[in-house]
Design an enzyme around this catalytic site. Structure first.
Site, PDB file in Angstrom:
ATOM      1  N   GLY A  62      11.236  -9.794  -5.556  1.00  0.00           N
ATOM      2  CA  GLY A  62      11.523  -8.817  -6.528  1.00  0.00           C
ATOM      3  C   GLY A  62      11.133  -7.453  -6.638  1.00  0.00           C
ATOM      4  O   GLY A  62      11.960  -6.745  -6.863  1.00  0.00           O
ATOM      5  N   GLU A  63       9.848  -7.238  -5.858  1.00  0.00           N
ATOM      6  CA  GLU A  63       9.504  -5.998  -5.845  1.00  0.00           C
ATOM      7  C   GLU A  63      10.464  -5.303  -4.639  1.00  0.00           C
ATOM      8  O   GLU A  63      10.821  -3.982  -4.701  1.00  0.00           O
ATOM      9  CB  GLU A  63       8.093  -5.954  -5.310  1.00  0.00           C
ATOM     10  N   PHE A  64      10.712  -6.013  -3.637  1.00  0.00           N
ATOM     11  CA  PHE A  64      11.523  -5.453  -2.658  1.00  0.00           C
ATOM     12  C   PHE A  64      12.835  -4.790  -3.244  1.00  0.00           C
ATOM     13  O   PHE A  64      13.454  -3.811  -3.121  1.00  0.00           O
ATOM     14  CB  PHE A  64      11.856  -6.366  -1.705  1.00  0.00           C
ATOM     15  N   GLY A  67      12.420  -1.537  -4.753  1.00  0.00           N
ATOM     16  CA  GLY A  67      12.382  -0.387  -3.850  1.00  0.00           C
ATOM     17  C   GLY A  67      13.729  -0.208  -3.241  1.00  0.00           C
ATOM     18  O   GLY A  67      13.749   0.702  -2.606  1.00  0.00           O
TER      19      GLY A  67
END
Length: 411
Positions: free
Chosen positions: A56-58, A61
């Protein structure tokens, strides 16, 4: 104390890796990270480091990575993950030059890792606050940015007992936060260099929409060329509590076609879904053909990587997880101009709260509340279309965080 905790976690992962496949992958990946860097790092290259805890964080970014790649090809990209659920899915991502796990944040690991790569800049996505890595980067005067971060009063940084660890926040050159509350909380502990830019996920889902795939079997299932075809309900990332609610409704209503893309694709879960479906023709995607799919009532997506494109074919969406740890990505559905339903565990998800506020999202508590909503959508097509337009407009209105961030970073 922090370093003692980190060494304890490292030891715990090491021992647990003998009994857990996911932790074994993490342990091996962390052990191999410095070796991979030594093999792949080009001594004269300039690396920008992106760190994401998981998938999810990828995705948050990713718009930044790809825009830098496009506009500033002189830089190499290092991408690290903490979780196997991120690394194993994106280890072959072509937007980065090197992809590894990030070793646990002990002082020794951090020193070894940063001696090899020596980034010229670093981006930590959302909730990543690794004390040793960040202090070494600060000591080396490397600019470090926190992207799409969001803060709440109950976090440790804002408690009296968390002041020591809270000093880690002073290692960042700038925070690009999602909302004003986060900026105000940081200001109260003396951090002034914070800018409200929103969430890069809005940019990402618009990118995904642009790159969506045509799925002939899904088009055959919904009878896309038939003028008076049935409406389509898409349930994405569903869990059993979600399925028990919406399948109870659809077992009694034949005016909809149903696509289910469960969060867990395993035989036990798929059998559980099938046991809940009564008197309907069901086809699994991996077993679908043009002959057997067009007259089916339910299509179960039993493979990964299709959900964001499948939402395109829906009239109403349901996003799962709201009866468990929290809802999954509602933006992937909302971007397609359709109303989005989800369970009650959504209070810490700003995008769900925004959709609820604007009228493009709807909270479901039980079978009764679900039935009332679905009956309203079925009986009032204009209402359904209006809610969908509101959802799509909500996503469009909050896009642009990527450009705001990069215009305030010196590359």
């Amino acid at each position: 104390m922090y370093n003692i905790i980190m060494y304890a976690i490292q030891l715990g992962i090491s021992i647990s890796s003998f009994f857990n496949e996911k932790l074994h992958k993490m342990w091996r990946g962390e052990q191999d990270a410095v070796r991979i860097l030594r093999e792949k790092v080009e001594p004269d290259a300039q690396y920008i480091w992106f760190h994401a805890a998981s998938l999810g964080e990828f995705e948050q970014g990713r718009p930044l990575i790809e825009q830098i790649r496009k506009d500033h090809p002189q830089y190499k990209i290092l991408l690290t993950f903490f979780s196997p659920s991120g690394y194993e899915v994106r280890k072959n991502y072509e937007g980065a030059d090197i992809i590894t796990y990030l070793p646990i944040d002990t002082m020794g690991n951090a020193r070894k890792f940063l001696r090899v790569v020596r980034p010229v800049m670093a981006f930590f996505i959302k909730y990543e606050f690794w004390y040793n890595y960040l202090h070494i980067l600060q000591h080396r005067s490397v600019p470090v940015y926190s992207v799409s971060s969001i803060f709440r009063p109950d976090q440790i940084f804002f408690k009296w007992y968390g002041r020591g660890y809270g000093r880690v926040l002073k290692c960042f050159s700038r925070f690009f936060v999602q909302n004003e509350e986060s900026k105000d909380l940081l200001s109260k502990i003396g951090i002034k260099d914070a800018m409200v830019v929103g969430d890069t996920r809005f940019d990402r889902v618009l990118q995904i929409k642009e790159a969506s795939k045509q799925l002939p079997l899904v088009e055959k299932f919904i009878n896309i060329d038939v003028a008076d075809r049935k409406k389509v309900f898409v349930a994405g990332s569903s869990w059993q509590p979600d399925e028990e609610i919406f399948l109870k409704y659809f077992n009694k209503h034949k005016e909809w076609k149903l696509i289910i893309a469960p969060h867990v694709i395993g035989e036990d879960h798929l059998k559980s879904i099938l046991s809940l479906i009564k008197e309907k023709k069901v086809v699994r995607y991996t077993q679908a053909t043009e002959e057997n799919v067009s007259d089916a009532d339910v299509l179960i997506i039993d493979c990964f990587g299709l959900l964001s494109s499948i939402y395109h074919y829906g009239d109403v969406a349901y996003v799962g997880g709201g009866f468990g740890v929290g809802i999954h990505n509602v933006l992937e559905a909302a971007v397609w101009d359709m109303p989005v339903l989800f369970g009650p565990n959504n209070k810490h998800f700003a995008e769900a709260q925004g959709l609820l506020h604007d009228g493009g999202g709807f909270e479901v508590f039980d079978s009764e509340s679900f039935s009332l909503l679905m009956n309203h959508f079925a009986e009032d097509e204009e209402f359904c279309a209006t809610c969908g337009s509101i959802a799509g407009a909500y996503v469009e209105s909050l896009a642009g965080a990527t450009n705001k961030i990069l215009s305030n970073v010196k590359l």
